[in-house]
Design a protein around this motif. Structure first.
Motif, short mmCIF file in Angstrom:
data_model
loop_
_atom_site.label_atom_id
_atom_site.label_comp_id
_atom_site.label_asym_id
_atom_site.label_seq_id
_atom_site.Cartn_x
_atom_site.Cartn_y
_atom_site.Cartn_z
N LEU A 100 0.85 -1.19 0.00
CA LEU A 100 0.00 0.00 0.00
C LEU A 100 0.88 1.24 0.00
CD1 LEU A 100 -3.16 -0.17 0.27
CD2 LEU A 100 -2.02 -2.20 1.13
N THR A 101 0.60 2.16 -0.92
CA THR A 101 1.38 3.38 -0.95
C THR A 101 0.47 4.60 -0.95
OG1 THR A 101 3.21 4.52 -2.06
CG2 THR A 101 1.60 3.44 -3.48
N TYR A 102 1.08 5.77 -1.00
CA TYR A 102 0.31 7.02 -0.90
C TYR A 102 0.90 8.06 -1.84
CZ TYR A 102 -2.13 10.95 1.29
OH TYR A 102 -2.91 12.05 1.52
N SER A 140 -1.92 2.64 -4.67
CA SER A 140 -1.86 3.98 -4.12
C SER A 140 -3.27 4.36 -3.68
CB SER A 140 -1.32 4.97 -5.16
OG SER A 140 -1.15 6.25 -4.56
N ALA A 141 -3.48 4.29 -2.37
CA ALA A 141 -4.83 4.39 -1.83
C ALA A 141 -5.16 5.82 -1.41
CB ALA A 141 -4.98 3.45 -0.63
N GLY A 142 -6.42 6.16 -1.53
CA GLY A 142 -6.90 7.44 -1.01
C GLY A 142 -7.00 7.38 0.51
N PRO A 143 -7.42 8.49 1.12
CA PRO A 143 -7.41 8.59 2.58
C PRO A 143 -8.48 7.72 3.26
CG PRO A 143 -8.38 10.56 1.61
CD PRO A 143 -7.86 9.74 0.47
N LEU A 144 -8.05 7.07 4.34
CA LEU A 144 -8.95 6.22 5.16
C LEU A 144 -8.67 6.52 6.63
CD1 LEU A 144 -10.85 3.65 5.37
CD2 LEU A 144 -8.73 2.34 5.66
N ARG A 145 -9.72 6.58 7.42
CA ARG A 145 -9.59 6.89 8.85
C ARG A 145 -9.11 5.66 9.64
NH1 ARG A 145 -14.07 8.88 8.72
NH2 ARG A 145 -13.95 11.09 8.39
N SER A 146 -7.92 5.19 9.35
CA SER A 146 -7.36 4.03 10.08
C SER A 146 -6.67 4.52 11.34
CB SER A 146 -6.33 3.33 9.20
OG SER A 146 -5.24 4.22 8.98
N ARG A 147 -6.23 3.58 12.15
CA ARG A 147 -5.49 3.94 13.35
C ARG A 147 -4.21 4.71 13.00
NH1 ARG A 147 -4.98 1.56 18.73
NH2 ARG A 147 -2.92 2.15 19.47
#
Ligand code: NAI
Length: 286
Positions: free
Chosen positions: A170-172, A216-223
């Motif tokens: 997973l990248t950004y 390349s993932a969009g924003p997620l409210r993970s820990r």
């Protein structure tokens, strides 16, 4: 036989790793998980007590089964690398065989082989600091936990990956565009991860016919994202500015991982696949 997946970087049901596990399980894969040692106890206890049961429900109504949870610390390759203070740390002393080489060895002993390797972990101790204020130690720690951890995982798991297998990380977008706030060398770590994806695709493809891609993932409210501190703003920004004005769901990343791991993606390797409602394609916010 169904496929077997090892997913590194699950410690609750909020992150991308969990969603990827679910999509792979829904497609019939057997799920093995690598959980960061300090988070292992709470994750296993929560699993056992049914705290995740609601989010374990698969599309057919059954519950995702996790065949085995392995303790893992992906910044250590073998026991010789572990410093004394970690060895004797209360949270680490309760588990054993959690370095990358030992986990790969354990999975080999337990199951013989895997088909799918997922790296869904990152850590940057100085992520909230701008790059100009990042220490050498913080920068190298980000690279170690977020980039080399992937090289090491693939290196140690490749010998037990079946030909035709697939590896995913997973990248950004902060790797290639300026995202103020994604600091501490984390932007550099993601740039390394994406470059490594191409080189590893070549090496693992030639050596073992294994495909290597990154999402390349969009924003997620993970820990992990909450710890960075700007996740709500990034989600709002994406909804306001992306071609698709909607909140991204972790399942959409999970489903892309299942696709990449499947024969449907048999010619895709060395790729950065955007799952971000198209935000990466915008030049300006509107
Ligand atoms: P998460 O908190 O669910 O996952 C990160 C995991 O990494 C945690 O389970 C943590 O325990 C584990 N971890 C940290 N250091 C470790 C180590 N040394 N050894 C083993 N495990 C370790 O958060 P999230 O956001 O789902 O992160 C998964 C991946 O997705 C990361 O690579 C992240 O950079 C990436 N990503 C996340 C985005 C977001 O907005 N949440 C956006 C784009 C990419």
């Amino acid at each position: 036989r169904g496929k077997r997946a090892f997913i590194a970087g699950i410690a609750d049901d909020n992150g991308y790793g969990w969603a990827i596990a679910k999509s792979l399980a829904a497609a019939g894969a057997e799920i093995l998980v690598g959980t960061w040692v300090p988070a292992l106890n709470i994750f296993e206890t929560s699993l056992r007590r049914g705290k995740f049961d609601e989010s374990r429900v698969l599309p057919d109504g059954s519950l995702m089964e996790i065949t085995k949870v392995y303790p893992l610390d992906a910044v250590f390759d073998s026991l010789e690398d572990v410093p004394e203070d970690i060895k004797t740390n209360k949270r680490y002393a309760g588990s054993s065989k959690w370095t990358v080489s030992e986990v790969a060895e354990s999975v080999k002993e337990d199951f013989g082989s895997i088909d799918i390797l997922v790296h869904s972990l990152a850590n940057g101790p100085e992520v909230t600091k701008p790059l100009l204020e990042t220490s050498r130690r913080g920068y190298l720690a980000a690279i170690s936990a977020s980039s080399y951890s992937y090289v090491s995982l693939l290196k140690h798991f490749l010998p037990i990956m079946n030909p035709g297998g697939s590896s995913i990380s997973l990248t950004y977008i902060a790797s290639e565009r300026i995202i103020p706030g994604y600091g501490g060398g984390m932007s550099s770590a993601k740039a390394a991860l994406e470059s490594d994806t191409r080189v590893l695709a070549f090496e693992a493809g030639r050596k073992q016919k294994v495909r290597v891609n990154t999402i390349s993932a969009g924003p997620l409210r993970s820990r992990a994202a909450k710890a960075i501190g700007f996740i709500d703003m990034m989600i709002d920004y994406s909804i306001a500015n992306a071609p698709l004005q909607r909140e991204l769901s972790a399942d959409e990343v999970g489903n892309t991982a299942a696709f990449l791991a499947s024969p449907l993606a048999s010619a895709i390797t060395g790729a950065v696949i955007y799952v971000d409602n198209g935000l990466n394609a915008m030049g300006v916010g509107v």
